[in-house]
Scaffold this active site. Sequence first.
Site, PDB file in Angstrom:
ATOM      1  N   LYS A  14      38.334   7.186  -0.916  1.00 24.59           N
ATOM      2  CA  LYS A  14      39.545   7.914  -0.502  1.00 24.59           C
ATOM      3  C   LYS A  14      39.851   7.669   0.973  1.00 24.59           C
ATOM      4  O   LYS A  14      40.982   7.388   1.337  1.00 24.59           O
ATOM      5  CB  LYS A  14      39.373   9.433  -0.701  1.00 24.59           C
ATOM      6  N   ARG A  91      40.307  20.604  -2.535  1.00 24.67           N
ATOM      7  CA  ARG A  91      39.093  20.363  -3.317  1.00 24.67           C
ATOM      8  C   ARG A  91      38.800  21.492  -4.291  1.00 24.67           C
ATOM      9  O   ARG A  91      37.816  21.428  -5.031  1.00 24.67           O
ATOM     10  CB  ARG A  91      37.905  20.231  -2.373  1.00 24.67           C
ATOM     11  N   ARG A 130      26.241   3.809   2.190  1.00 22.32           N
ATOM     12  CA  ARG A 130      27.086   4.211   3.317  1.00 22.32           C
ATOM     13  C   ARG A 130      26.270   4.819   4.458  1.00 22.32           C
ATOM     14  O   ARG A 130      26.541   4.577   5.629  1.00 22.32           O
ATOM     15  CB  ARG A 130      28.151   5.203   2.824  1.00 22.32           C
ATOM     16  N   ARG A 132      25.898   8.001   5.632  1.00 15.55           N
ATOM     17  CA  ARG A 132      26.313   9.128   6.471  1.00 15.55           C
ATOM     18  C   ARG A 132      25.220  10.198   6.366  1.00 15.55           C
ATOM     19  O   ARG A 132      24.404  10.151   5.446  1.00 15.55           O
ATOM     20  CB  ARG A 132      27.634   9.674   5.891  1.00 15.55           C
ATOM     21  N   ARG A 143      27.174  17.108  -4.555  1.00 17.73           N
ATOM     22  CA  ARG A 143      28.610  16.844  -4.423  1.00 17.73           C
ATOM     23  C   ARG A 143      29.226  16.445  -5.759  1.00 17.73           C
ATOM     24  O   ARG A 143      30.336  16.849  -6.084  1.00 17.73           O
ATOM     25  CB  ARG A 143      28.849  15.771  -3.351  1.00 17.73           C
TER      26      ARG A 143
HETATM   27  P1  AMP Z   1      34.682  13.894   2.945  1.00 18.86           P
HETATM   28  O1  AMP Z   1      34.743  13.255   4.290  1.00 18.86           O
HETATM   29  O2  AMP Z   1      36.022  14.113   2.326  1.00 18.86           O
HETATM   30  O3  AMP Z   1      33.716  13.197   2.026  1.00 18.86           O
HETATM   31  O4  AMP Z   1      34.076  15.348   3.160  1.00 18.86           O
HETATM   32  C1  AMP Z   1      32.762  15.537   3.638  1.00 18.86           C
HETATM   33  C2  AMP Z   1      32.330  16.985   3.441  1.00 18.86           C
HETATM   34  O5  AMP Z   1      33.190  17.848   4.190  1.00 18.86           O
HETATM   35  C3  AMP Z   1      32.400  17.512   2.024  1.00 18.86           C
HETATM   36  O6  AMP Z   1      31.259  17.159   1.256  1.00 18.86           O
HETATM   37  C4  AMP Z   1      32.496  19.013   2.275  1.00 18.86           C
HETATM   38  O7  AMP Z   1      31.238  19.539   2.652  1.00 18.86           O
HETATM   39  C5  AMP Z   1      33.385  19.076   3.502  1.00 18.86           C
HETATM   40  N1  AMP Z   1      34.815  19.164   3.136  1.00 18.86           N
HETATM   41  C6  AMP Z   1      35.790  18.242   3.398  1.00 18.86           C
HETATM   42  N2  AMP Z   1      36.977  18.634   2.909  1.00 18.86           N
HETATM   43  C7  AMP Z   1      36.747  19.827   2.312  1.00 18.86           C
HETATM   44  C8  AMP Z   1      37.570  20.736   1.590  1.00 18.86           C
HETATM   45  N3  AMP Z   1      38.872  20.485   1.374  1.00 18.86           N
HETATM   46  N4  AMP Z   1      36.995  21.861   1.095  1.00 18.86           N
HETATM   47  C9  AMP Z   1      35.703  22.124   1.303  1.00 18.86           C
HETATM   48  N5  AMP Z   1      34.858  21.314   1.953  1.00 18.86           N
HETATM   49  C10 AMP Z   1      35.379  20.169   2.464  1.00 18.86           C
END
Ligand code: AMP
Length: 186
Positions: A14, A91, A130, A132, A143
């Site tokens: 994404k 989400r 990756r 991270r 997740r």
């Molecule tokens: P991402 O960079 O989109 O993979 O997000 C990394 C982490 O940030 C996720 O695993 C969640 O812990 C948190 N996070 C990001 N966006 C959201 C969201 N919309 N709602 C809740 N947690 C989020």
Amino acid sequence: MHQLLIFGPPGVGKGTQAQLISEKLNLFHLSTGEVLRASAEKGTELGLKAKELMDRGELVPDDIMIGIVGETLLNGSKTTSNGFILDGFPRTVDQAKALNDIFRELNYANFKVIYLDANEDELLRRLLKRGRSDDNEQSIRKRFKLYKELTSPVLEFYDNISDIIKIDGLGEINEISKNILLKLEV
Ligand code: AMP
């Protein structure tokens, strides 16, 4: 004006695709994960709390996330006249409902959902590569579980109210973005 959401399981690409599309179409790219990582980096109270949850593969509470996205979109200073792409939000169904209210307030009535998908084996392989801080196997499993339980219902929520563009997330990065642009008819 493009009003785009990019949706899909962890590790599907994404962020990469949202970045490419935003460069190509000159859109404001709002990644909620990036906002949280930047806050963690700065060491703010929110950032440190978020990092703890992120590293465990948990979601950050809805009210915090809705606050961040609402403030950013309603403030408007970062949205280009060409529009925006939201990456990593909503989400949960409650986040999607709150986003509907924000869109209504802004008169954004024709948003599109780009749904990227790939199988779980491929996603796991990509995430482990990756590296991270939240890409350890335990966090990844969590997740995936939360994606199935809380995030995939968002797609059903959007089924009736918006265009969903389904794209295969397997394959070469540039091919995938080409497919997305093709389906967006730009
Ligand atoms: P991402 O960079 O989109 O993979 O997000 C990394 C982490 O940030 C996720 O695993 C969640 O812990 C948190 N996070 C990001 N966006 C959201 C969201 N919309 N709602 C809740 N947690 C989020």
